[in-house]
Structure formats: C-alpha cells, structure tokens
Design a protein around this motif. Structure first.
Motif, short mmCIF file in Angstrom:
data_model
loop_
_atom_site.label_atom_id
_atom_site.label_comp_id
_atom_site.label_asym_id
_atom_site.label_seq_id
_atom_site.Cartn_x
_atom_site.Cartn_y
_atom_site.Cartn_z
N PRO A 1 0.81 -1.24 0.00
CA PRO A 1 0.00 0.00 0.00
C PRO A 1 0.83 1.28 0.00
O PRO A 1 0.37 2.30 -0.52
CB PRO A 1 -0.82 -0.13 1.28
N SER A 2 2.06 1.23 0.57
CA SER A 2 2.91 2.41 0.55
C SER A 2 3.36 2.76 -0.86
O SER A 2 3.83 3.87 -1.13
CB SER A 2 4.15 2.18 1.43
N HIS A 3 3.20 1.83 -1.77
CA HIS A 3 3.48 2.06 -3.19
C HIS A 3 2.21 2.29 -4.00
O HIS A 3 2.13 3.22 -4.81
CB HIS A 3 4.24 0.87 -3.79
N THR A 4 1.20 1.47 -3.76
CA THR A 4 0.02 1.44 -4.64
C THR A 4 -0.74 2.75 -4.63
O THR A 4 -1.41 3.08 -5.62
CB THR A 4 -0.91 0.29 -4.22
N TRP A 5 -0.67 3.52 -3.54
CA TRP A 5 -1.45 4.75 -3.47
C TRP A 5 -1.18 5.67 -4.65
O TRP A 5 -2.11 6.29 -5.20
CB TRP A 5 -1.18 5.49 -2.15
N LEU A 6 0.09 5.76 -5.09
CA LEU A 6 0.43 6.67 -6.17
C LEU A 6 -0.10 6.18 -7.51
O LEU A 6 -0.56 6.96 -8.35
CB LEU A 6 1.95 6.87 -6.24
N ALA B 1 -4.74 18.15 -0.47
CA ALA B 1 -4.20 16.98 0.21
C ALA B 1 -5.20 15.83 0.06
O ALA B 1 -6.39 16.01 0.32
CB ALA B 1 -3.95 17.29 1.68
N VAL B 2 -4.72 14.68 -0.35
CA VAL B 2 -5.62 13.57 -0.64
C VAL B 2 -4.96 12.24 -0.27
O VAL B 2 -3.77 12.05 -0.47
CB VAL B 2 -6.03 13.57 -2.13
N SER B 3 -5.75 11.34 0.31
CA SER B 3 -5.27 10.01 0.69
C SER B 3 -5.80 8.94 -0.27
O SER B 3 -6.85 9.13 -0.91
CB SER B 3 -5.72 9.66 2.11
N HIS B 4 -5.07 7.85 -0.34
CA HIS B 4 -5.48 6.69 -1.14
C HIS B 4 -5.16 5.43 -0.34
O HIS B 4 -4.01 5.20 0.02
CB HIS B 4 -4.75 6.66 -2.48
N GLY B 5 -6.17 4.65 -0.07
CA GLY B 5 -5.98 3.44 0.70
C GLY B 5 -5.99 2.19 -0.17
O GLY B 5 -6.54 2.18 -1.27
N SER B 6 -5.37 1.15 0.34
CA SER B 6 -5.44 -0.16 -0.30
C SER B 6 -4.85 -1.18 0.66
O SER B 6 -4.21 -0.82 1.66
CB SER B 6 -4.66 -0.19 -1.63
N ALA B 7 -5.06 -2.42 0.35
CA ALA B 7 -4.27 -3.50 0.93
C ALA B 7 -3.27 -3.94 -0.14
O ALA B 7 -3.34 -3.52 -1.29
CB ALA B 7 -5.18 -4.65 1.35
N THR B 8 -2.32 -4.77 0.24
CA THR B 8 -1.35 -5.28 -0.72
C THR B 8 -2.10 -5.99 -1.86
O THR B 8 -3.05 -6.74 -1.62
CB THR B 8 -0.38 -6.24 -0.04
N ASP C 1 -4.82 -5.70 6.22
CA ASP C 1 -3.63 -5.09 5.61
C ASP C 1 -3.93 -3.71 5.01
O ASP C 1 -3.04 -3.07 4.46
CB ASP C 1 -3.07 -6.02 4.53
N TYR C 2 -5.15 -3.24 5.12
CA TYR C 2 -5.55 -1.97 4.49
C TYR C 2 -4.86 -0.79 5.16
O TYR C 2 -4.87 -0.66 6.38
CB TYR C 2 -7.07 -1.80 4.58
N ARG C 3 -4.21 0.06 4.35
CA ARG C 3 -3.49 1.23 4.86
C ARG C 3 -3.63 2.40 3.91
O ARG C 3 -3.94 2.24 2.73
CB ARG C 3 -2.01 0.89 5.03
N LEU C 4 -3.40 3.60 4.44
CA LEU C 4 -3.50 4.83 3.65
C LEU C 4 -2.12 5.33 3.25
O LEU C 4 -1.16 5.25 4.00
CB LEU C 4 -4.20 5.93 4.45
N GLY C 5 -2.04 5.86 2.03
CA GLY C 5 -0.92 6.69 1.59
C GLY C 5 -1.51 7.99 1.10
O GLY C 5 -2.72 8.22 1.24
N GLY C 6 -0.70 8.86 0.51
CA GLY C 6 -1.30 10.08 0.01
C GLY C 6 -0.32 11.16 -0.36
O GLY C 6 0.90 11.02 -0.22
#
Length: 544
Positions: free
Chosen positions: A298-303, A521-528, A502-507
């Motif tokens: 998720p630290s990658h997928t948000w972008l 400012a905007v967040s994007h969440g996902s799990a792996t 495993d769901y987490r936010l990035g942004g």
C-alpha cells in the motif's frame, strides 16, 4: 518526495525567501494557537450574503478561512529552517444572471466583505453576457449552524518547537549511527480553520488538521562514489501529533521485515531501517527486464491509484474542461454508459471524504455539501465519476458528490479529487499467503518517480524498495526497477487483494491542479495487491 512536493517545500528551506504565496505571512509560533471568534465569522459571512443578494445574486456562498502552517526542516545535526505561516481572508462566490462570479478580500470587516460580494456579482453579470449555458446547481439543504473538527488527540501546533527539533535531530542521529551518509528530515503541520456560509441556510465551522513527516536517507559508497537513497515510509495523515508516538498497534510488518506505518509512525525506527536499506541498495543486483508478477505494498500502490484512477475519473478532466497537470482523461462519458471494464473483478475503487485519519476527511466540502462514500469502479466496471454541485446534472445526478475544495480563502473552490481507494479483498488473504503463490515476481515497497501521458492511459512507476520473489519466497533485494502500464490492462491484471487487516493509507500533501494552480491533500488506501504479467524495465544508466 515528488517534484510538486519538492517545489512547494524548496522555498521554505531557502530561508523562507521563496515561500509560496499561498502559505501566507510568517508569524510567531505562538500565533498558531489562536482562532477567530465564530460570532465574528458569522457577521462577516452575513455581510457578504446580504450584499450579494441585494446586488442581484441568485446564490451566494462565503468562506472565511484561516490557514496555518508550520515547517521544521533539518539536515544531519543542523536545523535548516523553522517557519510558521498564517493566511486569513474571505472568499465570496455567487451566481448572478446564470453565471459564476468570485472575489476575495483580506479586509476583515463587514464593509470589506460586502464590497467583495458586490464585486463578485459584477463579475458574474459580466460573465453572463458571454456565457451560453447557465449554471445549474444541484440542490443542497441548509444545515444551520454546525461544527466539525478533525478528531485529534494532540494538536501539533501546541507542541513546542524545541520538542520538534529534538525529535528530528534525534531521528537524523539515529540514521547516521546506522550508516547513513546524509539525512534530511522535516515536519509539516497544517491547520485549516474554515467557516462556510451560504444562501441555502448553512453556517459550517470546520477545524481541519494534517501532519506529514518526510525524510530522505542517503548512503554513499566512498570507493565508487555510488549512492542510493531511501525515502521515509510514513504516510501524510489527517491526524494530530499523536501520529508520531510510534505505538506498536499502528505497525504492519512485511514478510521481508520492512515496517510500514498506518495509524502511528515511529520515525526514528524508520530512519534506522532506511539507513540500512540504503546501504543494502548499494549492493543489490540490477533487475533483469521482463514480465513479472508484481506484489505491491500500500505504501506504493497509493500513487498508482492516484495517477491512473483518481485523476482520470475527475469529471472536469473527462469533459476536457481541465488539462493542467497531465492532461484530460481516456475514461470518457461513453465508457460509463458501457460499464467499461476498467479492471478485473478484484478491483472495486471507492471515493470517500469521511475516512478517519485521511487527508481529505471533512464533514462538509467547500460548497457546504455533506461528504460521503461512493463507488467509482465496482467489481472492475466503471460506474461513476467525481462531481460537484454544478457538474451533477451532467451525469443525471440529483446531488453533488461533496468533492469541492479550495486551497485558500483567495482561491475559488472547484472539483478536487476526494480520497480514492482500492477496496480490500473480501476473502481472507495475508501478504505472506499472496507471496507464497508467486513463482517469479517482484515485491515493491514505497513510492518513487512516475511518468504518465496526457490522457492517463500509459504510465511508468518506480518505488523505494524492490525484492525478488522466487518460488513463493523473498529472494533478496534488487535495484533499478520500474514497471510500465496501460491503465485498463494493468488493473485487469489484478488477480488478488489482501483483506482488511492489511488496508493502509498513503497520500499526497501537494496534489496540483488548475490554472491558476491550486494544491490539495488527498489520501489513497489499499491492501497489498497482486498484478500478473507486468512489464518491468531496468532504469540503470548502464547494465554493465
């Protein structure tokens, strides 16, 4: 840190001489704790509403905004800068003669706001002479006098500057002791005090807080001059200073031992890990180009979500009204009618400005519309876009989606991306189980550089950490990885998403859009998530 983030912060690091105008005037840190009286803000708002109506406006909204920011920037054992800024004023938006008009003032008197309202009406009436279609606003029921505040446990503005400096210098020292050659660390705090009033009968007082703690750790091989960096793995959050307390409950440990952070961030721990991983990157072999199954943290997928789903489903881009910051969109209106296969049946993507801890979390948007959650992609099918009050009728909607935002009192509000997230999988699936089923793949952690075309269709993404997966096991770190996608092909290659655990936010703290440019400012969440058969290239200057 992405280019837009760097540009926004670079001036602050240079002694404040190039401080972006939107950040306002420099103030003493103690002034960050003050606020305007609600009764005073209501009197200003009423002055604007009454003046606009008297001048011929059929609709008016008034935003009284006080925007507070603090930067604390360090490098190794030095403090580079400490800057506190404040910007306060009033923006008035009207509809008159079927056209929009907007004016703003920093004269905080009833007379000053009334004059701005009359100017906004005059602008609208001038626009009406050349405008062919009248503004159509989706109805909004007035909510009277209400208030909302980001549910923080500790206001970062109240924390003494010394404590913040000590935190960052301690982080830097830990990274240097762990083998880093250089380290930069920053704290960025935001408090938006926003008061919205409209002729619909709403008086909404909101107090919004955000925090961001980016860092860059660099390791150098002195023999060769080769260097590698690792950015911090924290996410910017809609939280208070409690985000930096490092509580273990907020941590998710990846199979390779990388610690990711969701609701709490141990910056010192991450700095130590970054120093060691930057050194490991110096020794890591270069990736062999080819097709791989990708397991994306998720630290990658948000972008990737942000660039290939969030932006192309902004309705103004879809309609061709907006083309700044990487163009329009391939996801045209006919694709919604066709229920275009945007992704596999594993891909459900939702918009949500109510998510606790997210950067976009508010109770009401900058048009006074209550925020909500709604699907953009449902089991792979394109089902909706993001629309504001004056866009809703284009989609046949009877209400706005509540995604209007302005980055300052002096900026007119317009359609901005809400939090856009990939829903977690419904079937229990851990990261370890997902990796265990991959024969030839790459596990990617953290966001990196990216490139995307003018319709958000073709793109390329890098990352921070790359690990080869062989026969269901992490086989070691590799380097120089980037993957190339065509948006629909990529999302249709999604074969699995881990579950809610495993769901987490990035942004992003500085998402640019518009002309003149605004940031949000905007967040994007996902799990792996796993994507099969993705083309990976080698980004090294030389394979030798």
């Amino acid at each position: 840190m992405h280019r837009r983030d760097f540009l926004a912060l670079a001036g602050v690091g240079a002694g404040g001489l190039l401080l972006p105008a939107v950040f306002g005037k420099v103030i003493a840190a103690e002034q960050l704790l003050s606020a305007l009286d609600v009764g005073f803000k209501k009197r200003l708002a009423d002055a604007g509403l009454n003046a606009a109506s008297a001048a011929g406006a059929s609709y008016c909204d008034v935003r009284v905004g006080r925007y507070l920011r603090q930067f604390v920037m360090t490098r190794e054992d030095k403090v580079q800068n400490v800057v506190s800024t404040e910007s306060t004023g009033v923006g008035v938006r009207v509809v008159a003669g079927g056209a929009w008009g907007f004016a703003a003032t920093n004269t905080l008197t009833e007379q000053g706001v009334a004059e701005a309202a009359r100017q906004a009406v005059a602008i609208a009436q001038a626009n009406a002479k050349v405008q062919t279609a009248q503004v159509q606003l989706a109805p909004v029921k007035g909510v009277g006098e209400v208030a909302w505040r980001t549910p923080i446990a500790r206001n970062g503005m109240e924390v003494p500057v010394k404590d913040k400096v000590d935190l960052l210098l301690g982080v830097n020292a830990a990274a240097l002791s762990a083998g880093a050659s250089f380290v930069n660390s920053t704290l960025f705090l935001v408090n938006e005090q926003k008061y919205f009033a409209s002729t619909d009968g709403s008086y909404i007082d909101q107090d919004v807080h955000r925090i961001w703690a980016p860092m860059t750790v660099t390791a150098i091989d002195k023999a060769s001059g080769k260097f590698r960096t690792r950015e911090g793995l924290s996410a910017p959050m809609g939280m208070g200073f409690e985000y930096l307390d490092g509580a273990a409950a907020g941590k998710v440990v990846s199979p390779n031992g990388v610690v990711n952070y969701s609701t709490s961030y141990d910056m010192r721990e991450d700095a130590i890990a970054a120093a060691r991983q930057a050194q490991e990157k110096l020794r890591a072999p270069s990736v062999k180009p080819g097709r791989y199954d990708l397991v994306l943290d998720p630290s990658h997928t948000w972008l990737t979500i942000h660039e290939s789903i969030g932006h192309p489903l902004e309705l103004d881009r879809v309609l061709g009204y907006e083309a700044n910051y990487a163009g329009t969109s391939f996801a045209t209106l006919d694709k919604r009618e066709q229920r275009f296969q945007y992704g596999s049946d594993q891909v459900t993507v939702f918009a949500d400005k109510t998510q606790p801890g997210s950067l976009g979390a508010v109770a009401y948007d900058d048009e006074g519309v209550a925020t909500k959650r709604w699907n953009l992609i449902d089991a792979g099918k394109l089902v909706d876009y993001q629309a504001t009050r004056d866009q809703a009728h284009i989609l046949g909607k009877t209400e706005s989606d509540g995604c209007s935002y302005a980055d300052a009192w002096s900026s007119v509000q317009f359609q901005r991306m809400p939090n856009v997230s990939l829903a977690a999988g419904r079937t229990p699936l851990s990261v370890e189980q997902m990796i265990g089923d991959v024969e030839n793949g790459i596990y990617i952690v953290g966001d990196g550089s990216f490139s995307i075309d003018q319709q958000r269709y073709n793109a390329q993404f890098g990352g921070q950490l790359f690990y080869e997966i062989r026969n269901g096991k992490i086989a070691g770190m590799i380097e120089d990885v980037a993957y190339q996608i065509r948006t629909p092909e990529f999302w249709n290659a999604c074969v699995a998403v881990c579950d809610e655990r495993d769901y987490r936010l990035g942004g992003s703290f500085f998402d640019g859009k518009g002309q003149p440019s605004q940031v949000s400012a905007v967040s994007h969440g996902s799990a792996t998530a796993r994507f099969n058969g993705i083309n990976v290239i080698n980004t090294a200057r030389s394979l030798g």
